[in-house]
Design a protein around this motif. Structure first.
Motif, PDB file in Angstrom:
ATOM      1  N   PRO A 162       0.795  -1.221   0.000  1.00 28.22           N
ATOM      2  CA  PRO A 162       0.000   0.000   0.000  1.00 28.22           C
ATOM      3  C   PRO A 162       0.829   1.272   0.000  1.00 28.22           C
ATOM      4  O   PRO A 162       0.370   2.309  -0.421  1.00 28.22           O
ATOM      5  CB  PRO A 162      -0.826  -0.117   1.291  1.00 28.22           C
ATOM      6  CG  PRO A 162      -0.075  -1.062   2.153  1.00 28.22           C
ATOM      7  CD  PRO A 162       0.609  -2.012   1.229  1.00 28.22           C
ATOM      8  N   LEU A 186      -5.888  -1.133   2.682  1.00 33.86           N
ATOM      9  CA  LEU A 186      -6.554  -1.318   1.397  1.00 33.86           C
ATOM     10  C   LEU A 186      -7.665  -2.361   1.508  1.00 33.86           C
ATOM     11  O   LEU A 186      -8.747  -2.210   0.935  1.00 33.86           O
ATOM     12  CB  LEU A 186      -5.547  -1.733   0.323  1.00 33.86           C
ATOM     13  CG  LEU A 186      -4.327  -0.818   0.097  1.00 33.86           C
ATOM     14  CD1 LEU A 186      -3.615  -1.216  -1.186  1.00 33.86           C
ATOM     15  CD2 LEU A 186      -4.719   0.645   0.064  1.00 33.86           C
ATOM     16  N   TYR A 187      -7.400  -3.414   2.257  1.00 36.52           N
ATOM     17  CA  TYR A 187      -8.413  -4.456   2.451  1.00 36.52           C
ATOM     18  C   TYR A 187      -9.559  -3.950   3.330  1.00 36.52           C
ATOM     19  O   TYR A 187     -10.711  -4.350   3.161  1.00 36.52           O
ATOM     20  CB  TYR A 187      -7.765  -5.696   3.066  1.00 36.52           C
ATOM     21  CG  TYR A 187      -6.734  -6.311   2.154  1.00 36.52           C
ATOM     22  CD1 TYR A 187      -7.109  -7.168   1.120  1.00 36.52           C
ATOM     23  CD2 TYR A 187      -5.387  -5.999   2.296  1.00 36.52           C
ATOM     24  CE1 TYR A 187      -6.165  -7.721   0.266  1.00 36.52           C
ATOM     25  CE2 TYR A 187      -4.436  -6.546   1.446  1.00 36.52           C
ATOM     26  CZ  TYR A 187      -4.827  -7.401   0.432  1.00 36.52           C
ATOM     27  OH  TYR A 187      -3.896  -7.947  -0.422  1.00 36.52           O
ATOM     28  N   GLU A 189     -10.637  -0.940   3.267  1.00 32.54           N
ATOM     29  CA  GLU A 189     -11.495  -0.142   2.384  1.00 32.54           C
ATOM     30  C   GLU A 189     -12.511  -1.037   1.689  1.00 32.54           C
ATOM     31  O   GLU A 189     -13.688  -0.669   1.556  1.00 32.54           O
ATOM     32  CB  GLU A 189     -10.638   0.600   1.359  1.00 32.54           C
ATOM     33  CG  GLU A 189      -9.813   1.732   1.946  1.00 32.54           C
ATOM     34  CD  GLU A 189      -9.083   2.517   0.870  1.00 32.54           C
ATOM     35  OE1 GLU A 189      -9.746   2.992  -0.071  1.00 32.54           O
ATOM     36  OE2 GLU A 189      -7.836   2.648   0.975  1.00 32.54           O
ATOM     37  N   ALA A 190     -12.068  -2.211   1.238  1.00 30.03           N
ATOM     38  CA  ALA A 190     -13.008  -3.155   0.627  1.00 30.03           C
ATOM     39  C   ALA A 190     -14.076  -3.578   1.637  1.00 30.03           C
ATOM     40  O   ALA A 190     -15.265  -3.670   1.307  1.00 30.03           O
ATOM     41  CB  ALA A 190     -12.253  -4.384   0.109  1.00 30.03           C
ATOM     42  N   TYR A 329      -3.076   6.918  -2.276  1.00 32.03           N
ATOM     43  CA  TYR A 329      -4.521   6.750  -2.057  1.00 32.03           C
ATOM     44  C   TYR A 329      -5.178   7.941  -1.353  1.00 32.03           C
ATOM     45  O   TYR A 329      -6.380   7.928  -1.103  1.00 32.03           O
ATOM     46  CB  TYR A 329      -4.788   5.476  -1.243  1.00 32.03           C
ATOM     47  CG  TYR A 329      -3.960   5.358   0.016  1.00 32.03           C
ATOM     48  CD1 TYR A 329      -4.213   6.156   1.128  1.00 32.03           C
ATOM     49  CD2 TYR A 329      -2.906   4.451   0.089  1.00 32.03           C
ATOM     50  CE1 TYR A 329      -3.450   6.056   2.267  1.00 32.03           C
ATOM     51  CE2 TYR A 329      -2.134   4.337   1.229  1.00 32.03           C
ATOM     52  CZ  TYR A 329      -2.415   5.143   2.320  1.00 32.03           C
ATOM     53  OH  TYR A 329      -1.646   5.049   3.446  1.00 32.03           O
ATOM     54  N   TYR A 381      -3.251  -3.894  -8.561  1.00 29.42           N
ATOM     55  CA  TYR A 381      -4.250  -3.091  -7.852  1.00 29.42           C
ATOM     56  C   TYR A 381      -5.606  -3.111  -8.561  1.00 29.42           C
ATOM     57  O   TYR A 381      -6.460  -2.267  -8.294  1.00 29.42           O
ATOM     58  CB  TYR A 381      -3.751  -1.649  -7.704  1.00 29.42           C
ATOM     59  CG  TYR A 381      -2.599  -1.525  -6.728  1.00 29.42           C
ATOM     60  CD1 TYR A 381      -2.835  -1.307  -5.374  1.00 29.42           C
ATOM     61  CD2 TYR A 381      -1.281  -1.643  -7.164  1.00 29.42           C
ATOM     62  CE1 TYR A 381      -1.780  -1.205  -4.476  1.00 29.42           C
ATOM     63  CE2 TYR A 381      -0.218  -1.549  -6.272  1.00 29.42           C
ATOM     64  CZ  TYR A 381      -0.483  -1.325  -4.932  1.00 29.42           C
ATOM     65  OH  TYR A 381       0.554  -1.234  -4.045  1.00 29.42           O
ATOM     66  N   TRP A 383      -8.133  -5.067  -8.218  1.00 27.58           N
ATOM     67  CA  TRP A 383      -9.254  -5.220  -7.276  1.00 27.58           C
ATOM     68  C   TRP A 383      -9.521  -3.921  -6.512  1.00 27.58           C
ATOM     69  O   TRP A 383     -10.675  -3.580  -6.207  1.00 27.58           O
ATOM     70  CB  TRP A 383      -8.974  -6.361  -6.294  1.00 27.58           C
ATOM     71  CG  TRP A 383      -7.828  -6.092  -5.336  1.00 27.58           C
ATOM     72  CD1 TRP A 383      -6.525  -6.371  -5.528  1.00 27.58           C
ATOM     73  CD2 TRP A 383      -7.938  -5.489  -4.043  1.00 27.58           C
ATOM     74  NE1 TRP A 383      -5.773  -5.978  -4.436  1.00 27.58           N
ATOM     75  CE2 TRP A 383      -6.621  -5.436  -3.500  1.00 27.58           C
ATOM     76  CE3 TRP A 383      -8.984  -4.984  -3.290  1.00 27.58           C
ATOM     77  CZ2 TRP A 383      -6.345  -4.902  -2.246  1.00 27.58           C
ATOM     78  CZ3 TRP A 383      -8.716  -4.455  -2.036  1.00 27.58           C
ATOM     79  CH2 TRP A 383      -7.404  -4.416  -1.528  1.00 27.58           C
ATOM     80  N   TYR A 384      -8.445  -3.189  -6.226  1.00 24.07           N
ATOM     81  CA  TYR A 384      -8.583  -1.937  -5.482  1.00 24.07           C
ATOM     82  C   TYR A 384      -9.259  -0.864  -6.346  1.00 24.07           C
ATOM     83  O   TYR A 384     -10.104  -0.089  -5.859  1.00 24.07           O
ATOM     84  CB  TYR A 384      -7.193  -1.484  -5.036  1.00 24.07           C
ATOM     85  CG  TYR A 384      -7.169  -0.313  -4.070  1.00 24.07           C
ATOM     86  CD1 TYR A 384      -7.742  -0.402  -2.810  1.00 24.07           C
ATOM     87  CD2 TYR A 384      -6.540   0.876  -4.430  1.00 24.07           C
ATOM     88  CE1 TYR A 384      -7.703   0.672  -1.927  1.00 24.07           C
ATOM     89  CE2 TYR A 384      -6.484   1.958  -3.553  1.00 24.07           C
ATOM     90  CZ  TYR A 384      -7.066   1.841  -2.304  1.00 24.07           C
ATOM     91  OH  TYR A 384      -7.029   2.904  -1.423  1.00 24.07           O
TER      92      TYR A 384
END
Length: 430
Positions: A162, A186-187, A189-190, A329, A381, A383-384
């Motif tokens: 990240p 990041l995870y 955020e999902a 981000y 990235y 998936w992000y």
């Protein structure tokens, strides 16, 4: 009645039986004093020769440091003790004699104590720090549960970084490259896009070759993320959370703070709201304090953070850092693209940054552009980016470093005392 040291207040003037270790002892003629611990706390055991069989008194005089015992005695109030009680011992049952315990009441060097960390944890000071750490963790769960957050556990092994790859521990994941996580953000955020308000609590790893009193190689982070949450609301959650854990420690760890000699009057002031200054204002303040070399666009080091914090009695937010200093981000300020909607929370008394947080980029094209600017692999990235393609919303979050927070609240100088088994630049043992 079998009990623990923490529960003896329930049995004043009653006989109890406790499993203990001998932390220290002293004797003078016809009376012996044993400093006893059982994991829940410390209590003084008093053995009077005239009131016990001779073999009990001789055992008390000859018992060695860190021997394990069952002691039976009567609980008495003792106003002279910070704990408030002492145990008048009647019987001693030796479980195990400890021989040549290496950590004696004399002074020992730091490296010696770190080599014996598995034993140093038993000391009264380290016990106090660990109890405060535990209370901060307990209060963390209470705060987020009360405020509608869901606990989510991000992975520790990740396929991307990240915040870049310069401070990562790399490993092989079968036929792929993998890294130990430096953040679960990041995870999270999902998870926020699925559950609204979430938080994680887990280990993170930074391969940073730093030896300062603020740095660990392995440390624990609390990382909340919130959907439909913009910058100012994010700061309010942070200050309310920090206020909550500080007040919880004051309420539930009074004896531990006394043991550590902590000035609790400084902690009593830690209530929301916290002061806020912009990065621009911080640069001006530093110039006023004689830091002439620092210029706009430079990052702050420990001396700078300490100097800024000295101007405030509470933790202070430094907001709107230059975009060039922060990860890809973070959401740019819509009125000023060269700064981002972020904040670092700086603890008082020279403890430095304890929280980093921001509003996150929620526009797909902007995020793609930022990834490219940071020369990050778009495929890694994918998936992000998809979080922004399918129902993107403004969202924000932050990460609090547990060990720095424990150090600040407990008043200890170095973070190595705030984690049970610290991993430092040159230390992987024990």
């Amino acid at each position: 009645m079998k009990t623990t040291i923490a529960q003896v207040y329930k049995y004043v003037e009653q006989e109890v039986r406790i499993g203990v270790w001998v932390a220290n002892k002293r004797s003078s003629g016809k009376i012996a004093f044993l400093q006893l611990r059982d994991g829940t706390g410390f209590i003084q055991g008093v053995i009077t020769k005239a009131e016990v069989p001779e073999e009990v008194f001789q055992t008390a005089k000859s018992i060695t440091q860190e021997s394990s015992l069952y002691v039976t005695g009567v609980v008495h109030k003792d106003e002279r003790s910070p704990f408030g009680y002492e145990l008048h011992v009647k019987e001693i049952e030796v479980i195990h004699h400890s021989i040549d315990y290496p950590i004696t009441p004399k002074e020992h060097g730091t490296e010696f104590l770190m080599d014996h960390r598995h034993l140093w944890l038993r000391s009264k000071r380290q016990h106090a720090v660990m109890k405060i750490r535990n209370e901060i963790i307990r209060a963390t769960y209470e705060f987020f549960n009360q405020n509608g957050f869901v606990k989510v556990d991000p992975p520790i092994l990740t396929g991307s970084a990240p915040e870049g790859t310069t401070e990562l521990f790399a490993t092989k994941y079968f036929d792929e490259d993998a890294y130990l996580s430096q953040s679960g953000q990041l995870y999270m955020e999902a998870a926020a896009m699925a559950l609204g308000k979430v938080f994680s609590f887990g280990p993170t790893f930074r391969a940073e070759k730093s030896k300062t009193r603020r740095h660990l190689i392995e440390f624990w982070m609390i990382e909340p993320e919130m959907a439909f949450c913009e910058f100012d609301e994010n700061l309010m959650v942070q200050e309310n959370y920090v206020s909550f854990i500080v007040q919880s420690v004051l309420k539930n760890c009074h004896l531990e703070l006394i043991t550590l000699g902590r000035d609790t009057s400084k902690l009593e002031q830690i209530t929301a709201p916290f002061p806020r200054i912009t990065y621009d204002d911080a640069i001006t303040l530093l110039h006023e304090k004689g830091f002439d070399d620092i210029q706009w666009g430079d990052d702050f080091g420990a001396p700078h953070e300490t100097a800024i914090a000295e101007s405030f009695e509470k933790p202070v937010f430094i907001t709107h850092y230059p975009t060039s200093l922060k990860p890809f981000y973070m959401q740019p300020d819509p009125n000023r693209a060269e700064v981002v909607l972020c904040a670092d929370l700086i603890a008082p008394e020279g403890y430095g940054e304890i929280i980093g947080g921001s509003q996150r980029v929620h526009d797909t094209e902007l995020l793609k552009k930022r990834l490219e600017e940071h020369q990050l692999n778009l495929d890694a990235y994918k998936w992000y980016l998809e979080l922004r393609q399918y129902g993107s919303v403004p969202h924000s979050g932050f990460g609090l470093g547990l060990e720095r927070t424990v150090a600040w609240i407990s008043g200890v100088e170095h973070v190595r005392e705030t984690i049970p088994f610290p991993r430092l630049l040159n230390r992987l043992y024990p």
